[in-house]
Design a protein around this motif. Structure first.
Motif, PDB file in Angstrom:
ATOM      1  N   ILE A  73       0.820  -1.209   0.000  1.00  0.00           N
ATOM      2  CA  ILE A  73       0.000   0.000   0.000  1.00  0.00           C
ATOM      3  C   ILE A  73       0.852   1.256   0.000  1.00  0.00           C
ATOM      4  O   ILE A  73       0.485   2.278  -0.560  1.00  0.00           O
ATOM      5  N   GLY A  74       2.003   1.160   0.662  1.00  0.00           N
ATOM      6  CA  GLY A  74       2.842   2.333   0.814  1.00  0.00           C
ATOM      7  C   GLY A  74       3.415   2.861  -0.490  1.00  0.00           C
ATOM      8  O   GLY A  74       3.760   4.034  -0.596  1.00  0.00           O
ATOM      9  N   SER A  76       3.810   4.577  -3.796  1.00  0.00           N
ATOM     10  CA  SER A  76       3.004   5.681  -4.312  1.00  0.00           C
ATOM     11  C   SER A  76       2.383   5.373  -5.659  1.00  0.00           C
ATOM     12  O   SER A  76       1.469   6.049  -6.097  1.00  0.00           O
ATOM     13  N   GLY A  79      -1.393   4.708  -5.233  1.00  0.00           N
ATOM     14  CA  GLY A  79      -2.301   5.747  -4.772  1.00  0.00           C
ATOM     15  C   GLY A  79      -3.407   6.106  -5.752  1.00  0.00           C
ATOM     16  O   GLY A  79      -4.590   5.920  -5.451  1.00  0.00           O
ATOM     17  N   VAL A  82      -5.806   3.111  -6.561  1.00  0.00           N
ATOM     18  CA  VAL A  82      -6.759   2.811  -5.493  1.00  0.00           C
ATOM     19  C   VAL A  82      -7.820   3.905  -5.420  1.00  0.00           C
ATOM     20  O   VAL A  82      -9.003   3.632  -5.221  1.00  0.00           O
ATOM     21  N   ILE A  98      -9.317  -3.196   2.001  1.00  0.00           N
ATOM     22  CA  ILE A  98      -7.924  -3.205   1.560  1.00  0.00           C
ATOM     23  C   ILE A  98      -7.089  -4.195   2.359  1.00  0.00           C
ATOM     24  O   ILE A  98      -7.176  -4.218   3.585  1.00  0.00           O
ATOM     25  N   ASN A 100      -2.975  -5.673   2.543  1.00  0.00           N
ATOM     26  CA  ASN A 100      -1.618  -5.695   2.084  1.00  0.00           C
ATOM     27  C   ASN A 100      -1.262  -7.154   1.868  1.00  0.00           C
ATOM     28  O   ASN A 100      -1.444  -7.970   2.759  1.00  0.00           O
ATOM     29  N   ARG A 102       1.073  -9.821   1.965  1.00  0.00           N
ATOM     30  CA  ARG A 102       2.417 -10.136   2.409  1.00  0.00           C
ATOM     31  C   ARG A 102       2.938 -11.307   1.584  1.00  0.00           C
ATOM     32  O   ARG A 102       2.180 -12.149   1.159  1.00  0.00           O
TER      33      ARG A 102
END
Lengths: 345, 345
Positions: A73-74, A76, A79, A82, A98, A100, A102
């Motif tokens: 998610i981090g 960019s 962004g 989404v 949402i 993440n 892994r």
DNA sequence: CTGTTAGCGCCTTCAA
DNA sequence: TTGAAGGCGCTAACAG
């Protein structure tokens, strides 16, 4: 203070009708006489009734929720995508969950559990690891039942509907441009080896070079995960190079920006010492110094189309083929590429 | 093909027990004799049973889901924070629902409906618009019942538990640093006027300047929404200035980066012509050229603490006071600030 | 320790 | 056009 949340029963009582009628007013207003309907509407209004989704989902067997599974998610890059997904979903009354993704092993099972446990109706999956061949293996079992659309990346052989960019064509466009600017010694900082994007972009890279009579095998190359760090690593190796390429194509803007940044730290500047191109056109690309020349993906479109395709599937559309949408990329000329007089390598 | 999704009944039948026992194995294993438990576990395993969350939520009156309402998912500032939230929530078995908060009017109602309709148990709210005074007005009504934690920003007078950075102190730190570097003519590119952060940061700015005997009222100032564009606008005005500040503090990294970028387009360079500082320390701050000197917010901590606070509330903790967590900021010295010989303004 | 029972709130035949 | 009734899958008393 905390009054009880009103139920359909409360509304029915106040309006002097049965719960069935209230339910109809909500889902099939035409079946209810106008006067009755109005009384019900008023009652709903007066108590501020909102259907309990848990109950509704239990009955209807669908939760009007889409699960979005991202690798990170981090990053960019995701962004705007989404954002577009959320917009498209909201417009049609879907919620967006949402997670993440892994890299952890048995993650697939946990994604599936969203479906089995009735927490999500469909899945927008960002996953390009070829090592995850197991997903496709499950197709044909119950797993397939989880309506899924691959976005941006894809699982090869997964047979899933897909929405992504023309990665191969995009990179060709980049290389063509670099050649046009006089470059013939063109390195590449690639994405992670196990990712499909890496393969697709690599294909475009090789194809374009060959077309211009350049041997792809002879070019400098570095690979690593998407992210600044890979750009840094590449730059540190680059500065040691005896015979430096005049241009470097990076598989992602974050890599390109990390590359340029680290180059600067070593006293080299872009585009004077090297020309650099990225891929994606993330929002920062236009802001970096110098502004990054790159290949634009249609972020908003990718997100929106994927979401709509999924919702169509959920609502019974898409009877026929498995959709496979490929969006064109676009060259965005900024200032990290310099025209040079062609020289031989 | 698409076999039916197994229910607790199926498990019960296979294990030869009642559904109550299966339920107990899941939520209170100790109440079940080991041998029975094992039979049940095996049955669960064999059919791949996952509790239907809709049914479970309906009974339990909670959905184990947290709603995250952001002003703008696309903004890279939120990436790491959302990431941390998602991690913290997943660890404790909560799902994360994301909505983009449109400035549109009656949005509050739609957020509340997530609670009323049993789609989310709690809310992580990123909202700093002081104009939204209505939210606090609702406190005391049923609205309060939606367990909410303000994150990063806050609604003044809302009386909601809050997790944010020490914005005032952070900016003081920035100004102190600039003064220490010899600057006494320090402009500011502020965030949106109606945002609390703008006020908090403005306070720190004024306080620090005064402490150094500088009149804040005399400094150059520009304001606008968080984002590159505001930096661009500010830069275009800046270049016209007769008496240019030697340093400019920007309320956000995106603003600072946009500012520097546009400065370059006008032939000015940072830090030679102006020193620039940002606020946030978004991932790109370290990559921009030159790397941005800024004030770091503890993104991960903000996200995690807010999520945990909320989940604690949901699980009955937090009987007492309304929590108000303030995290310290940190100065990150990079290369956009130049030491100069102090001159008078 | 385990089973029986009664709903949670809503939708949806089936009748009227 | 409306109401009555049953049940979606699960949990939480209450018995046993």
């Amino acid at each position: 203070m905390t009054e009880k949340i009103p139920t359909i029963q409360d509304v029915a009582r106040i309006a002097g009708v049965s719960t069935a009628t209230v339910s109809r007013v909500l889902s099939a207003p035409d079946m209810v006489r106008a006067r009755t309907r109005e009384r019900v509407t008023d009652a709903i209004e007066s108590v501020g009734f909102t259907p309990n989704m848990a109950a509704q989902s239990l009955r209807r067997r669908r939760v009007k929720t889409v699960l979005v599974a991202l690798p990170n998610i981090g990053n960019s890059f995701f962004g705007p995508i989404v954002d577009a997904i959320e917009r498209a979903c909201t417009e049609r009354g879907y919620d967006v969950l949402i997670v993440n993704r892994r890299p952890d092993s048995s993650d697939d099972a946990s994604l599936l559990s969203y479906f089995n446990s009735n927490r999500a109706d469909g899945l927008l999956l960002f996953d390009g690891s070829t090592s995850r061949s197991n997903w496709s293996a499950r197709v044909g079992n119950r797993e397939l039942a989880f309506p899924t659309v691959n976005v941006c990346e894809l699982i090869e052989g997964g047979g899933l509907p897909t929405v992504l960019s023309d990665n191969e064509g995009g990179v060709e466009m980049a290389i063509d441009y670099l050649v046009r600017m006089g470059h013939r010694n063109i390195g590449r900082v690639a994405g992670p080896e196990e990712n499909v994007l890496n393969r697709q972009r690599g294909l475009g890279y090789a194809k374009a070079l060959k077309r211009h009579g350049i041997d792809p095998g002879l070019q400098w190359r570095h690979a690593g995960p998407f992210g600044f760090q890979t750009g840094h690593d590449a730059a540190r190796r680059f500065v040691e190079l005896a015979d430096k390429p005049s241009a470097v194509f990076c598989d992602a803007d974050e890599i390109a920006i990390g590359f340029i940044s680290e180059l600067h730290a070593h006293g080299l500047t872009c585009p004077n010492d090297v020309s650099v191109m990225g891929f994606d056109d993330i929002p920062f690309a236009a802001q970096s110094s110098p502004p990054l020349t790159t290949i634009r993906q249609q972020h908003k479109q990718l997100g929106r189309l994927a979401a709509e395709l999924l919702m169509d599937m959920l609502e019974g559309g898409l009877q026929g083929e498995t959709a496979h949408v490929v969006l064109a990329c676009e060259l965005v000329e900024r200032q990290t590429v310099r025209a040079i007089a062609p020289t031989q390598t």
